[in-house]
Design a protein around this motif. Structure first.
Motif, mmCIF file in Angstrom:
data_model
loop_
_atom_site.group_PDB
_atom_site.id
_atom_site.type_symbol
_atom_site.label_atom_id
_atom_site.label_comp_id
_atom_site.label_asym_id
_atom_site.label_seq_id
_atom_site.Cartn_x
_atom_site.Cartn_y
_atom_site.Cartn_z
ATOM 1 N N PRO A 8 0.835 -1.209 0.000
ATOM 2 C CA PRO A 8 0.000 0.000 0.000
ATOM 3 C C PRO A 8 0.871 1.261 0.000
ATOM 4 C CG PRO A 8 -0.737 -1.576 1.659
ATOM 5 C CD PRO A 8 0.588 -2.067 1.164
ATOM 6 N N VAL A 9 0.269 2.386 -0.337
ATOM 7 C CA VAL A 9 0.997 3.657 -0.341
ATOM 8 C C VAL A 9 1.622 3.884 1.045
ATOM 9 C CG1 VAL A 9 0.783 6.160 -0.514
ATOM 10 C CG2 VAL A 9 -0.443 4.679 -2.125
ATOM 11 N N PRO A 10 2.935 4.101 1.107
ATOM 12 C CA PRO A 10 3.591 4.297 2.406
ATOM 13 C C PRO A 10 3.574 5.762 2.843
ATOM 14 C CG PRO A 10 5.236 4.243 0.692
ATOM 15 C CD PRO A 10 3.912 4.077 -0.004
ATOM 16 N N HIS A 11 4.102 5.981 4.046
ATOM 17 C CA HIS A 11 4.263 7.326 4.586
ATOM 18 C C HIS A 11 5.753 7.677 4.613
ATOM 19 C CE1 HIS A 11 0.071 7.153 5.852
ATOM 20 N NE2 HIS A 11 0.332 5.990 6.432
ATOM 21 N N VAL A 12 6.052 8.971 4.581
ATOM 22 C CA VAL A 12 7.425 9.450 4.683
ATOM 23 C C VAL A 12 7.646 9.966 6.102
ATOM 24 C CG1 VAL A 12 9.123 11.115 3.852
ATOM 25 C CG2 VAL A 12 7.540 10.030 2.235
ATOM 26 N N PHE A 13 8.716 9.479 6.754
ATOM 27 C CA PHE A 13 9.065 9.909 8.103
ATOM 28 C C PHE A 13 10.410 10.619 8.055
ATOM 29 C CE2 PHE A 13 6.666 5.905 8.501
ATOM 30 C CZ PHE A 13 5.612 6.309 9.313
ATOM 31 N N ARG A 14 10.572 11.604 8.919
ATOM 32 C CA ARG A 14 11.857 12.294 9.053
ATOM 33 C C ARG A 14 12.339 12.159 10.493
ATOM 34 N NH1 ARG A 14 14.055 13.986 4.071
ATOM 35 N NH2 ARG A 14 12.295 14.446 2.684
ATOM 36 N N GLN A 15 13.588 11.741 10.654
ATOM 37 C CA GLN A 15 14.165 11.598 11.977
ATOM 38 C C GLN A 15 15.661 11.818 11.890
ATOM 39 O OE1 GLN A 15 13.169 7.935 13.958
ATOM 40 N NE2 GLN A 15 14.219 8.467 15.842
ATOM 41 N N SER A 16 16.178 12.662 12.770
ATOM 42 C CA SER A 16 17.612 12.971 12.814
ATOM 43 C C SER A 16 18.123 13.453 11.470
ATOM 44 C CB SER A 16 18.413 11.745 13.277
ATOM 45 O OG SER A 16 17.967 11.293 14.530
ATOM 46 N N GLY A 17 17.275 14.203 10.741
ATOM 47 C CA GLY A 17 17.671 14.746 9.458
ATOM 48 C C GLY A 17 17.673 13.744 8.331
ATOM 49 N N MET A 18 17.180 12.529 8.571
ATOM 50 C CA MET A 18 17.165 11.496 7.538
ATOM 51 C C MET A 18 15.735 11.086 7.245
ATOM 52 S SD MET A 18 20.407 9.102 8.547
ATOM 53 C CE MET A 18 20.446 8.395 6.908
ATOM 54 N N ARG A 19 15.532 10.547 6.047
ATOM 55 C CA ARG A 19 14.210 10.133 5.600
ATOM 56 C C ARG A 19 14.081 8.621 5.641
ATOM 57 N NH1 ARG A 19 11.930 10.681 -0.570
ATOM 58 N NH2 ARG A 19 13.531 9.079 -0.871
ATOM 59 N N SER A 20 12.941 8.162 6.136
ATOM 60 C CA SER A 20 12.603 6.751 6.020
ATOM 61 C C SER A 20 11.172 6.659 5.507
ATOM 62 C CB SER A 20 12.752 6.018 7.359
ATOM 63 O OG SER A 20 11.886 6.562 8.334
ATOM 64 N N ILE A 21 10.834 5.494 4.967
ATOM 65 C CA ILE A 21 9.533 5.309 4.322
ATOM 66 C C ILE A 21 8.905 4.037 4.879
ATOM 67 C CG2 ILE A 21 8.353 4.986 2.122
ATOM 68 C CD1 ILE A 21 10.649 6.495 0.798
ATOM 69 N N GLY A 22 7.685 4.151 5.359
ATOM 70 C CA GLY A 22 7.067 2.967 5.946
ATOM 71 C C GLY A 22 5.665 3.202 6.448
ATOM 72 N N TYR A 23 5.359 2.535 7.557
ATOM 73 C CA TYR A 23 3.998 2.507 8.075
ATOM 74 C C TYR A 23 4.020 2.597 9.603
ATOM 75 C CZ TYR A 23 3.520 0.286 3.484
ATOM 76 O OH TYR A 23 3.596 -0.014 2.146
ATOM 77 N N SER A 24 2.952 3.119 10.164
ATOM 78 C CA SER A 24 2.775 3.141 11.609
ATOM 79 C C SER A 24 1.417 2.544 11.946
ATOM 80 C CB SER A 24 2.868 4.578 12.148
ATOM 81 O OG SER A 24 1.883 5.400 11.542
ATOM 82 N N ASP A 25 1.217 2.216 13.220
ATOM 83 C CA ASP A 25 -0.052 1.707 13.750
ATOM 84 C C ASP A 25 -0.417 0.327 13.174
ATOM 85 O OD1 ASP A 25 -0.356 4.059 15.234
ATOM 86 O OD2 ASP A 25 -1.328 5.061 13.548
ATOM 87 N N ARG A 26 -0.900 0.290 11.929
ATOM 88 C CA ARG A 26 -1.391 -0.962 11.360
ATOM 89 C C ARG A 26 -1.228 -0.908 9.851
ATOM 90 N NH1 ARG A 26 -6.781 -1.897 9.352
ATOM 91 N NH2 ARG A 26 -7.381 -4.099 9.293
ATOM 92 N N VAL A 27 -0.784 -2.002 9.270
ATOM 93 C CA VAL A 27 -0.703 -2.084 7.818
ATOM 94 C C VAL A 27 -1.080 -3.488 7.390
ATOM 95 C CG1 VAL A 27 1.773 -2.649 7.847
ATOM 96 C CG2 VAL A 27 0.747 -1.707 5.776
ATOM 97 N N VAL A 28 -1.842 -3.576 6.317
ATOM 98 C CA VAL A 28 -2.239 -4.853 5.731
ATOM 99 C C VAL A 28 -1.526 -4.978 4.392
ATOM 100 C CG1 VAL A 28 -4.163 -6.230 4.841
ATOM 101 C CG2 VAL A 28 -4.469 -4.835 6.903
#
Length: 264
Positions: free
Chosen positions: A86-106
């Motif tokens: 499914p379409v992922p989310h973009v997260f930013r942490q410590s100046g870096m980008r990661s792509i994934g999911y939170s809470d629940r993903v099917v």
């Protein structure tokens, strides 16, 4: 070499990866057995639930993420398993980008069966992150009943959130230009496509898993989306880029477009 410096910087900036057992209340994985389609394909799903504040990663997680791995070798009565992301989310942490999911993903699974009931036994290795990142191994199993033909609405809803194909999104051309650099290649892709939304971002993958791809820089130039990245072999070797194996995902406003291959 530059690629070793980049790798070292990534390890410093990324959340710490801790070799520890993941508490059972952080992440759980469940197999949804799904249904059999008229052509004999079985549609199932892996459902992941995460504790508040924790996240896990998409197939291409970015510099601050841990790529997921699937092992279905313990299964029987099937010939292959394909994961729909499914379409992922973009997260930013410590100046870096990661792509994934939170809470629940099917994650829908398209299973090529031998015709009768199938047994799906899988081991899934994922990363889960909060203030630290922990590697987690989940075991899922279940019988895929050949007589069940009623779609699971949860899986159907997840399938509806897949990225658009290039054709669905109105992509008319993808022109890729490659130039040599001291330690790799510079790749520029010009994509003729309607604007997906504000703050468009891209993720670029290649067909070679040994090639590291930097976070792209993305901008608009008229009706074209321009994205630029750097490619470096993880062992510092020279390599050729298969342009047909370049995969670009454009993301914005909770939507995504999956573009496979350069045609120019």
């Amino acid at each position: 070499m530059m690629h070793r410096l980049l790798a070292a910087l990534a390890l410093v900036a990324a959340p710490a990866i801790v070799a520890a057992e993941v508490p059972s209340d952080v992440v759980s994985g469940t197999l949804r057995p799904g249904w059999r389609t008229a052509d004999g394909t079985h549609v199932a799903a892996l459902e992941l639930r995460l504790a508040p504040g924790w996240k896990t990663y998409w197939r291409a997680p970015g510099d601050a993420g841990i790529p997921p791995l699937f092992d279905w070798s313990g299964s029987s009565g099937l010939r292959g398993v394909n994961v729909t992301w499914p379409v992922p989310h973009v997260f930013r942490q410590s100046g870096m980008r990661s792509i994934g999911y939170s809470d629940r993903v099917v994650l829908p699974l398209t299973v090529a069966t031998d015709g009768g009931d199938a047994r799906l036994d899988g081991e899934v290795e994922i990363g889960v992150c909060h203030d630290v990142c922990l590697p987690a191994t989940l075991k899922v199993s279940g019988t895929l009943d050949a007589t069940t033909t009623t779609p699971d609405p949860v899986i159907a809803a997840a399938l509806a959130t897949r990225p658009f194909t290039a054709a669905e999104a109105g992509v008319s051309s993808v022109r890729c230009t490659v130039a040599p650099e001291d330690d790799g290649l510079a790749l520029t892709a010009e994509i003729a496509m309607p604007r997906l939304g504000a703050d468009e971002e891209t993720m670029i993958e290649t067909a070679n898993p040994a090639v590291w791809v930097s976070e792209p820089e993305t901008r608009r130039s008229g009706d074209r989306l321009v994205t630029e990245t750097r490619l470096v072999h993880v062992d510092g070797r020279a390599f050729a880029l298969d342009r047909s194996g370049v995969r670009i995902t454009v993301m914005a406003n909770g939507q995504a477009v999956d573009i496979k291959g350069c045609n120019g």
